[in-house]
Design an enzyme around this catalytic site. Structure first.
Site, PDB file in Angstrom:
ATOM      1  N   HIS A   1     -42.375 -34.489  20.114  1.00 54.79           N
ATOM      2  CA  HIS A   1     -41.208 -33.650  19.906  1.00 54.79           C
ATOM      3  C   HIS A   1     -40.191 -34.345  18.998  1.00 54.79           C
ATOM      4  O   HIS A   1     -40.218 -35.569  18.832  1.00 54.79           O
ATOM      5  CB  HIS A   1     -40.573 -33.291  21.239  1.00 54.79           C
ATOM      6  CG  HIS A   1     -41.435 -32.375  22.061  1.00 54.79           C
ATOM      7  ND1 HIS A   1     -41.011 -31.792  23.242  1.00 54.79           N
ATOM      8  CD2 HIS A   1     -42.705 -31.915  21.860  1.00 54.79           C
ATOM      9  CE1 HIS A   1     -41.973 -31.035  23.737  1.00 54.79           C
ATOM     10  NE2 HIS A   1     -43.008 -31.103  22.920  1.00 54.79           N
TER      11      HIS A   1
ATOM     12  N   CYS B   1     -36.774 -30.532  26.018  1.00 49.04           N
ATOM     13  CA  CYS B   1     -37.647 -30.246  27.155  1.00 49.04           C
ATOM     14  C   CYS B   1     -37.438 -31.315  28.236  1.00 49.04           C
ATOM     15  O   CYS B   1     -36.705 -32.286  28.046  1.00 49.04           O
ATOM     16  CB  CYS B   1     -39.103 -30.224  26.703  1.00 49.04           C
ATOM     17  SG  CYS B   1     -39.733 -31.870  26.244  1.00 49.04           S
TER      18      CYS B   1
ATOM     19  N   GLU C   1     -36.906 -34.832  19.381  1.00 48.04           N
ATOM     20  CA  GLU C   1     -36.040 -35.781  20.092  1.00 48.04           C
ATOM     21  C   GLU C   1     -36.814 -37.053  20.437  1.00 48.04           C
ATOM     22  O   GLU C   1     -36.293 -38.173  20.317  1.00 48.04           O
ATOM     23  CB  GLU C   1     -35.506 -35.128  21.373  1.00 48.04           C
ATOM     24  CG  GLU C   1     -34.746 -33.827  21.143  1.00 48.04           C
ATOM     25  CD  GLU C   1     -35.632 -32.600  21.249  1.00 48.04           C
ATOM     26  OE1 GLU C   1     -35.109 -31.537  21.631  1.00 48.04           O
ATOM     27  OE2 GLU C   1     -36.850 -32.702  20.966  1.00 48.04           O
TER      28      GLU C   1
END
Length: 333
Positions: free
Chosen positions: A261, A289, A263
């Site tokens: 992801h 998430c 992040e």
């Protein structure tokens, strides 16, 4: 700033543009769009042909066609001077393209303008005052929406310049216009960092969603990250991730997803390069998430600012609150 320059023939529009060009303005002209069309048709450039070609372009593609074709060339990091604006729809299109657009109307006595046109000696220019006024009568207004509408353009002017005297007087008027136009808006820090995160997201190789993240400390970017397959692994858009490439339903087959992801990658990249993200702020284009939330907390990030929420995870949001991580949503204009 973007300054539009309009006015009748011989009023001094070229002098205005030359003045601005000498002061780091990029000069553009709506007439260049018409010239391109004439060259494509193999037609010689004359005043009559320019007027007719402009009318045909507006009739075929809408009254703002010339400005709309030029607008994509306007970059946000420079000043522009745009001349040959002859229709109110062109003014409105340029206003939509930039909040910093201002229209300058430059004018002069018709007899003086005729003298200038004679000195210029351009093919097709009128040689008598009667001919000049006759041609301008057709340009000032018409029931034909595709024709030139100079009177309507003049009515939209933000500033009027009178060019009946020496150039020094015209230049003095322009200096006043520039001084009045200097005010501008800078993006706030949220808009600044989220806009950068959006650009970061454009590097994503994931076929399902593009996400970008930026970590900053003391308003200095420490790290960036976007979602995609791990370093050295075939890109998602090249078939590297079976889940994404089969367009699995959201929330399913997560155990098959090989993409990291945005992040996650921003935090890992900081660690890879030995940069601390402790007490930093993470800007992300989407709410993180649960997995990324745990990384954010353990990395010591103090705040998360997100732009959009997709299936906002209540568990992730609750975990961030419990860990004392500030969470804010910021909108981009």
């Amino acid at each position: 700033m973007i300054l539009g320059v309009a006015g009748p023939n011989g009023a001094g529009k070229g002098e205005v543009v030359a003045f601005l060009r000498a002061r780091s303005f990029t000069a553009l002209s709506l007439s260049d769009v018409i010239r391109d069309a004439l060259r494509a048709e193999g037609v010689a450039e004359t005043r009559e042909q320019m007027i007719d070609a402009g009318r045909r372009l507006r009739a075929a593609h809408g009254p703002a066609a010339l400005a709309e074709r030029l607008a994509p060339r306007l970059l946000p990091d420079r000043h522009y001077a745009i001349d040959s604006i002859r229709h109110p729809a062109e003014v409105e299109a340029l206003r939509r393209a930039s909040r910093r657009f201002r229209l300058l109307w430059v004018d002069a006595d018709p007899a003086l303008r005729l003298e200038r046109l004679r000195a210029r000696g351009r093919p097709g220019d009128p040689e008598t005052l009667e001919r000049l006024l006759e041609l301008e009568g057709r340009e000032r207004g018409s029931a034909d929406e595709a024709a030139q509408q100079l009177d309507a353009v003049a009515a939209l002017a933000d500033a009027r310049l009178h060019n009946d005297g020496p150039l020094a007087e015209l230049h003095a008027q322009l200096q006043r216009v520039l001084a009045e136009s200097m005010g501008f808006e800078r993006p706030g820090w949220d808009e600044y960092f989220l806009s950068i995160a959006q650009v970061v997201a454009s590097r994503s190789n994931c076929v399902k969603r593009h996400v970008g993240a930026v970590i900053q400390r003391d308003r200095r970017i420490v790290s960036t990250g976007y979602n995609g397959t791990p370093r050295g692994v075939r890109n998602c858009n090249e078939g590297g991730c079976p889940r994404c490439n089969s367009f699995a339903e959201s929330g399913t087959r997560l155990d098959e997803c090989l993409c990291s992801h945005g992040e996650e990658n921003a935090i890992v990249q900081a660690a890879y390069h030995g940069a601390s993200v402790r007490a930093g702020t993470l800007y992300t284009t989407f709410f993180p998430c649960l997995f990324c939330t745990k990384l954010i907390i353990n990395a010591g990030i103090a705040e998360v600012v997100f732009n959009a929420a997709y299936a906002l995870d209540d568990v992730a949001a609750g975990l961030l609150r419990e860990a004392g991580v500030k969470v804010r949503r910021a909108e981009l204009p």
